[in-house]
Structure formats: C-alpha cells, structure tokens
Design a protein around this motif. Structure first.
Motif, PDB file in Angstrom:
ATOM      1  N   ALA A  81       0.891  -1.155   0.125  1.00 17.67           N
ATOM      2  CA  ALA A  81       0.148  -0.012   0.017  1.00 17.67           C
ATOM      3  C   ALA A  81       0.773   1.299  -0.053  1.00 17.67           C
ATOM      4  O   ALA A  81       1.776   1.224   0.814  1.00 17.67           O
ATOM      5  CB  ALA A  81      -0.806   0.175   1.151  1.00 17.67           C
ATOM      6  N   TYR A  82       0.351   2.294  -0.831  1.00 16.40           N
ATOM      7  CA  TYR A  82       1.059   3.511  -0.725  1.00 16.40           C
ATOM      8  C   TYR A  82       0.229   4.512   0.075  1.00 16.40           C
ATOM      9  O   TYR A  82      -0.769   4.624  -0.111  1.00 16.40           O
ATOM     10  CB  TYR A  82       1.370   3.887  -2.368  1.00 16.40           C
ATOM     11  CG  TYR A  82       2.539   3.320  -2.943  1.00 16.40           C
ATOM     12  CD1 TYR A  82       3.837   3.805  -2.787  1.00 16.40           C
ATOM     13  CD2 TYR A  82       2.181   1.998  -3.486  1.00 16.40           C
ATOM     14  CE1 TYR A  82       4.676   3.143  -3.592  1.00 16.40           C
ATOM     15  CE2 TYR A  82       3.380   1.516  -4.278  1.00 16.40           C
ATOM     16  CZ  TYR A  82       4.577   1.897  -4.124  1.00 16.40           C
ATOM     17  OH  TYR A  82       5.634   1.316  -4.697  1.00 16.40           O
ATOM     18  N   PRO A  83       1.326   5.348   0.707  1.00 17.64           N
ATOM     19  CA  PRO A  83       0.371   6.220   1.716  1.00 17.64           C
ATOM     20  C   PRO A  83       0.613   7.532   0.917  1.00 17.64           C
ATOM     21  O   PRO A  83       1.425   7.848   0.037  1.00 17.64           O
ATOM     22  CB  PRO A  83       1.614   6.498   2.754  1.00 17.64           C
ATOM     23  CG  PRO A  83       2.799   6.041   2.411  1.00 17.64           C
ATOM     24  CD  PRO A  83       2.558   4.912   1.279  1.00 17.64           C
ATOM     25  N   CYS A 133     -10.810   5.555   0.125  1.00 16.98           N
ATOM     26  CA  CYS A 133     -11.219   4.940  -1.037  1.00 16.98           C
ATOM     27  C   CYS A 133      -9.864   4.840  -2.011  1.00 16.98           C
ATOM     28  O   CYS A 133      -9.313   5.786  -2.133  1.00 16.98           O
ATOM     29  CB  CYS A 133     -12.135   5.971  -1.687  1.00 16.98           C
ATOM     30  SG  CYS A 133     -12.763   5.916  -3.322  1.00 16.98           S
ATOM     31  N   GLU A 134      -9.747   3.647  -2.461  1.00 16.27           N
ATOM     32  CA  GLU A 134      -8.517   3.274  -3.436  1.00 16.27           C
ATOM     33  C   GLU A 134      -8.846   2.493  -4.406  1.00 16.27           C
ATOM     34  O   GLU A 134      -9.591   1.560  -4.247  1.00 16.27           O
ATOM     35  CB  GLU A 134      -7.415   2.950  -2.388  1.00 16.27           C
ATOM     36  CG  GLU A 134      -7.173   3.549  -1.166  1.00 16.27           C
ATOM     37  CD  GLU A 134      -5.908   3.387  -0.588  1.00 16.27           C
ATOM     38  OE1 GLU A 134      -4.802   2.711  -0.919  1.00 16.27           O
ATOM     39  OE2 GLU A 134      -5.698   3.934   0.506  1.00 16.27           O
ATOM     40  N   LEU A 135      -7.979   2.713  -5.562  1.00 12.32           N
ATOM     41  CA  LEU A 135      -7.932   1.784  -6.572  1.00 12.32           C
ATOM     42  C   LEU A 135      -7.098   0.580  -6.448  1.00 12.32           C
ATOM     43  O   LEU A 135      -5.815   1.072  -5.834  1.00 12.32           O
ATOM     44  CB  LEU A 135      -7.269   2.260  -7.922  1.00 12.32           C
ATOM     45  CG  LEU A 135      -7.132   1.515  -9.205  1.00 12.32           C
ATOM     46  CD1 LEU A 135      -8.583   1.050  -9.834  1.00 12.32           C
ATOM     47  CD2 LEU A 135      -6.412   2.062 -10.235  1.00 12.32           C
ATOM     48  N   VAL A 162     -11.060  -0.985  -0.184  1.00 16.12           N
ATOM     49  CA  VAL A 162     -10.947   0.249   0.962  1.00 16.12           C
ATOM     50  C   VAL A 162     -10.009   0.077   1.898  1.00 16.12           C
ATOM     51  O   VAL A 162      -9.971  -1.048   2.595  1.00 16.12           O
ATOM     52  CB  VAL A 162     -12.401   0.212   1.439  1.00 16.12           C
ATOM     53  CG1 VAL A 162     -12.575   1.520   2.571  1.00 16.12           C
ATOM     54  CG2 VAL A 162     -13.602   0.267   0.396  1.00 16.12           C
ATOM     55  N   ASP A 163      -8.983   0.867   2.142  1.00 22.56           N
ATOM     56  CA  ASP A 163      -8.179   0.740   2.987  1.00 22.56           C
ATOM     57  C   ASP A 163      -8.538   1.400   4.479  1.00 22.56           C
ATOM     58  O   ASP A 163      -8.614   2.619   4.412  1.00 22.56           O
ATOM     59  CB  ASP A 163      -6.743   1.480   2.638  1.00 22.56           C
ATOM     60  CG  ASP A 163      -5.728   1.579   3.483  1.00 22.56           C
ATOM     61  OD1 ASP A 163      -5.683   0.781   4.417  1.00 22.56           O
ATOM     62  OD2 ASP A 163      -4.526   2.422   3.419  1.00 22.56           O
ATOM     63  N   VAL A 164      -8.939   0.647   5.270  1.00 24.21           N
ATOM     64  CA  VAL A 164      -9.655   1.075   6.483  1.00 24.21           C
ATOM     65  C   VAL A 164      -8.754   1.250   7.563  1.00 24.21           C
ATOM     66  O   VAL A 164      -7.687   0.198   7.477  1.00 24.21           O
ATOM     67  CB  VAL A 164     -10.402  -0.217   6.991  1.00 24.21           C
ATOM     68  CG1 VAL A 164     -11.124   0.650   8.348  1.00 24.21           C
ATOM     69  CG2 VAL A 164     -11.727  -0.048   6.143  1.00 24.21           C
ATOM     70  N   ARG A 175      -2.316  -0.426  12.693  1.00 21.60           N
ATOM     71  CA  ARG A 175      -3.443   0.226  12.471  1.00 21.60           C
ATOM     72  C   ARG A 175      -4.316  -0.145  11.227  1.00 21.60           C
ATOM     73  O   ARG A 175      -5.568   0.464  11.071  1.00 21.60           O
ATOM     74  CB  ARG A 175      -3.391   1.937  12.745  1.00 21.60           C
ATOM     75  CG  ARG A 175      -2.733   2.243  13.932  1.00 21.60           C
ATOM     76  CD  ARG A 175      -2.435   3.831  14.266  1.00 21.60           C
ATOM     77  NE  ARG A 175      -1.311   4.190  13.183  1.00 21.60           N
ATOM     78  CZ  ARG A 175      -1.489   4.956  12.231  1.00 21.60           C
ATOM     79  NH1 ARG A 175      -2.517   5.205  11.700  1.00 21.60           N
ATOM     80  NH2 ARG A 175      -0.361   5.235  11.734  1.00 21.60           N
ATOM     81  N   LYS A 176      -3.824  -0.636  10.437  1.00 23.01           N
ATOM     82  CA  LYS A 176      -4.444  -0.952   9.151  1.00 23.01           C
ATOM     83  C   LYS A 176      -4.541  -2.566   9.005  1.00 23.01           C
ATOM     84  O   LYS A 176      -5.012  -2.931   7.835  1.00 23.01           O
ATOM     85  CB  LYS A 176      -3.770  -0.330   7.927  1.00 23.01           C
ATOM     86  CG  LYS A 176      -3.476   1.190   7.918  1.00 23.01           C
ATOM     87  CD  LYS A 176      -2.678   1.526   6.869  1.00 23.01           C
ATOM     88  CE  LYS A 176      -2.909   3.342   6.713  1.00 23.01           C
ATOM     89  NZ  LYS A 176      -3.915   3.432   5.599  1.00 23.01           N
ATOM     90  N   SER A 177      -4.055  -3.256   9.818  1.00 20.44           N
ATOM     91  CA  SER A 177      -4.103  -4.640   9.756  1.00 20.44           C
ATOM     92  C   SER A 177      -5.236  -5.574  10.495  1.00 20.44           C
ATOM     93  O   SER A 177      -5.155  -6.862  10.277  1.00 20.44           O
ATOM     94  CB  SER A 177      -2.671  -5.468  10.125  1.00 20.44           C
ATOM     95  OG  SER A 177      -1.865  -5.007   9.026  1.00 20.44           O
ATOM     96  N   THR A 244      -3.341   1.850  -4.036  1.00 22.87           N
ATOM     97  CA  THR A 244      -2.624   3.128  -4.598  1.00 22.87           C
ATOM     98  C   THR A 244      -2.716   4.076  -3.887  1.00 22.87           C
ATOM     99  O   THR A 244      -2.186   5.332  -4.395  1.00 22.87           O
ATOM    100  CB  THR A 244      -3.232   3.186  -5.935  1.00 22.87           C
ATOM    101  OG1 THR A 244      -4.561   3.298  -6.049  1.00 22.87           O
ATOM    102  CG2 THR A 244      -2.981   1.720  -6.875  1.00 22.87           C
ATOM    103  N   GLY A 245      -3.482   4.231  -2.825  1.00 26.07           N
ATOM    104  CA  GLY A 245      -3.445   5.544  -1.910  1.00 26.07           C
ATOM    105  C   GLY A 245      -4.710   6.262  -2.106  1.00 26.07           C
ATOM    106  O   GLY A 245      -5.616   5.971  -2.867  1.00 26.07           O
ATOM    107  N   THR A 246      -5.216   7.090  -1.096  1.00 27.19           N
ATOM    108  CA  THR A 246      -6.472   7.646  -1.201  1.00 27.19           C
ATOM    109  C   THR A 246      -6.427   9.177  -1.358  1.00 27.19           C
ATOM    110  O   THR A 246      -5.538   9.947  -0.868  1.00 27.19           O
ATOM    111  CB  THR A 246      -7.082   7.517   0.328  1.00 27.19           C
ATOM    112  OG1 THR A 246      -8.606   7.628   0.172  1.00 27.19           O
ATOM    113  CG2 THR A 246      -6.845   8.369   1.483  1.00 27.19           C
ATOM    114  N   PRO A 247      -7.542   9.826  -1.943  1.00 31.05           N
ATOM    115  CA  PRO A 247      -7.655  11.126  -2.179  1.00 31.05           C
ATOM    116  C   PRO A 247      -8.324  11.759  -0.853  1.00 31.05           C
ATOM    117  O   PRO A 247      -8.757  10.955   0.139  1.00 31.05           O
ATOM    118  CB  PRO A 247      -8.588  11.110  -3.336  1.00 31.05           C
ATOM    119  CG  PRO A 247      -9.447   9.886  -3.236  1.00 31.05           C
ATOM    120  CD  PRO A 247      -8.674   8.842  -2.671  1.00 31.05           C
TER     121      PRO A 247
HETATM  122 MN    MN Z   1      -4.318   4.220   2.055  1.00 31.66          MN
END
Ligand code: MN
Length: 279
Positions: A81-83, A133-135, A162-164, A175-177, A244-247
């Motif tokens: 995942a890219y931040p 929200c991510e591709l 969705v990266d929660v 925190r993301k796992s 790919t990261g979120t807007p």
């Molecule tokens: Mn993300």
C-alpha cells in the motif's frame, strides 16, 4: 473479463450476469487450504484463456445475484500500500509524507475481506476509524527490478479497495491490519477492460453522502512508478495487490454505517459496518 470468488473459495468468470465456474481449471480445489485458487488462475491465465473463452461461449452459469461473492484474491503473497499519494489528502492530514519519497508499507493479508463481508470495528472508545477509497491493482506476472516502461505489462487487473485505518500513533501496519480492514472487490476486472487506468473517476459514499470523489490522474506517484518502485525492493508475484493511496475526504465510520465505493470501468460494492462482538 470479470473474475470472482464465490461460495466457499470457488472461482469463476462473469458472462452476461451469470457466474461460470472455473474452479476445476486450477490444482487447488475449493476445499484446499490455503485458498489460492484465484492466485493459480492468475498465474496460469495466458495458458488457460482458450479454455475459459470456450466455457464462456458455451453459456450457462448461475445468476450473479444468487451467489455470495467473496474477496476475489484471498491469499496473495503480499498486500502493498502507498501512503500520501494525493496532494489534497496530504493537505487534509497535514502530513509530511509523500508516496514518491516514503515508498510503500504493507497491510496484513488477513485484513482482506470481500464485498459481502462487513467491516468489523474493534471496540476502541475515543478512537477514530477511517475509510480510504482506493484503486487496487492486481499483479499478473512475476517481476523484480522492473523498468518503468515494462511496469504496465505485469498488471493483471483492477478492483475496488477500501483501506480502513485506525488514526493514531501505533505502527501504521498495526492500525491498518485488523481483520476486515481491506475489503476488495466486487471482482477483478482484467486490464484489457480498463483502457486508461490513469484517468478513472472514483468515489466513496457513507449512508449515501458523498465523502470522497477523485480521479486517478491526480496520483502523485503514478501506476508505473508504484509498480516499478515496489519491484525494486520485493519480487512481485501473480495475485499481489497494490493499494494505490486515497484522495481527500477520509473520515470516520461507525457501526451501522453503509459504505459504497465505486470506480469507473471497475465496479461498485456496498459494505456494512459493524461493531465487533465480544468472543
Ligand atoms: Mn491508504
């Protein structure tokens, strides 16, 4: 082509609103653990395409609305995942990170969930848990030290992702796992059906309210850079996933919410949010 996992690790392709079962085309049958049938299908896709095409041409299958869809890839080698990959998201977070400088992090593969699964929130009073929200990119071919010019050739397809994340100061990977913190789906759309992945509208709604709306053209570190950059460190394998990261527009979700992610040319899925019940 759209590829799905369904009904207990079965794998299939969509044809005219029907799911055509392809589970017998790979060595790992649906009862096999770990559930790697889709990874095997992706790895063997070129060889298997004539037979898949024959089956789709034959028709049949079960109506899509009658099956329970599952995470299309359940057991990737890794979930990259890219931040901080959209400028306005960096600004809203007052972040000093940037994807082109920080490179990637990992989420636990076990955080992956599917389009019919709930996002399950741990009981952490006072803490915010956010949607991103991510591709999602699905890798199709093994590669290491890929040049920018060959990066696109290893893309198998795309999905909604969705990266929660729990906001706070613990390690990001922690925190993301949490289980269910990476819904993917509702299917994999193969790359040939996404003519311009660098220009895809995407949005995320919570209870119908628009929270995030963006276009992949605004990615700071674009798709070839993400793939080539990741492959400089780690061999990419068929079935690997890149978030790919979120807007901008991230925000909290709470139990009872209903979240819908939609990406142009890819699809849409609606996920309910629940509180974890004590075991
Ligand atoms: Mn993300």
């Amino acid at each position: 082509m759209k590829l799905v996992s369904f009904e207990g690790n079965r794998i299939g392709a969509l044809r005219d609103g029907h799911v055509v079962d392809l589970s017998d085309l790979v060595p790992a049958d649906p009862g096999f653990w770990p559930p790697v049938g889709m990874v095997q299908l992706i790895a063997g896709f070129e060889r298997l395409t004539p037979e898949i095409d024959r089956r789709l041409a034959r028709g049949g299958g079960v109506p899509l609305e009658t099956v329970r869809l599952e995470a299309p890839v359940k057991w990737p080698n890794k979930l990259i995942a890219y931040p901080a990959n959209y400028q306005k998201h960096i600004e809203e977070m007052a972040s000093s990170n940037r994807a082109d400088k920080n490179a990637f992090f990992l989420k636990a593969n076990s955080s992956i969930s599917g389009p019919a699964d709930a996002i399950v929130l741990p009981d952490l009073p006072g803490r915010e848990i956010h949607h991103e929200c991510e591709l999602g990119i699905i890798i199709g071919r093994q590669g290491r030290h890929l040049a920018l010019s060959e990066a696109r050739s290893v893309i198998f397809g795309f999905c909604c992702l969705v990266d929660v994340v729990i906001r706070g100061n613990e390690e990001r990977v922690y925190r993301k796992s949490f289980d269910s913190f990476c819904p993917i789906g509702p299917w994999i759309v193969t790359a040939d059906e996404v003519p311009d992945p660098d220009n895809l509208e995407m949005e995320l709604r919570v209870n119908g309210e628009l929270r995030q709306k963006a276009n992949t053209r605004d990615l700071i570190y674009d798709i070839p850079h993400m793939i080539a950059g990741a492959s400089a460190a780690a061999t990419l394998f068929p079935g690997d996933i890149i978030a790919t990261g979120t807007p901008e527009g991230v925000g909290p979700i709470v139990s009872g919410d209903e979240l819908t992610i939609t990406i142009q040319n890819v699809g849409s899925m609606t996920l309910r949010v629940e509180k974890e019940t004590a075991k």
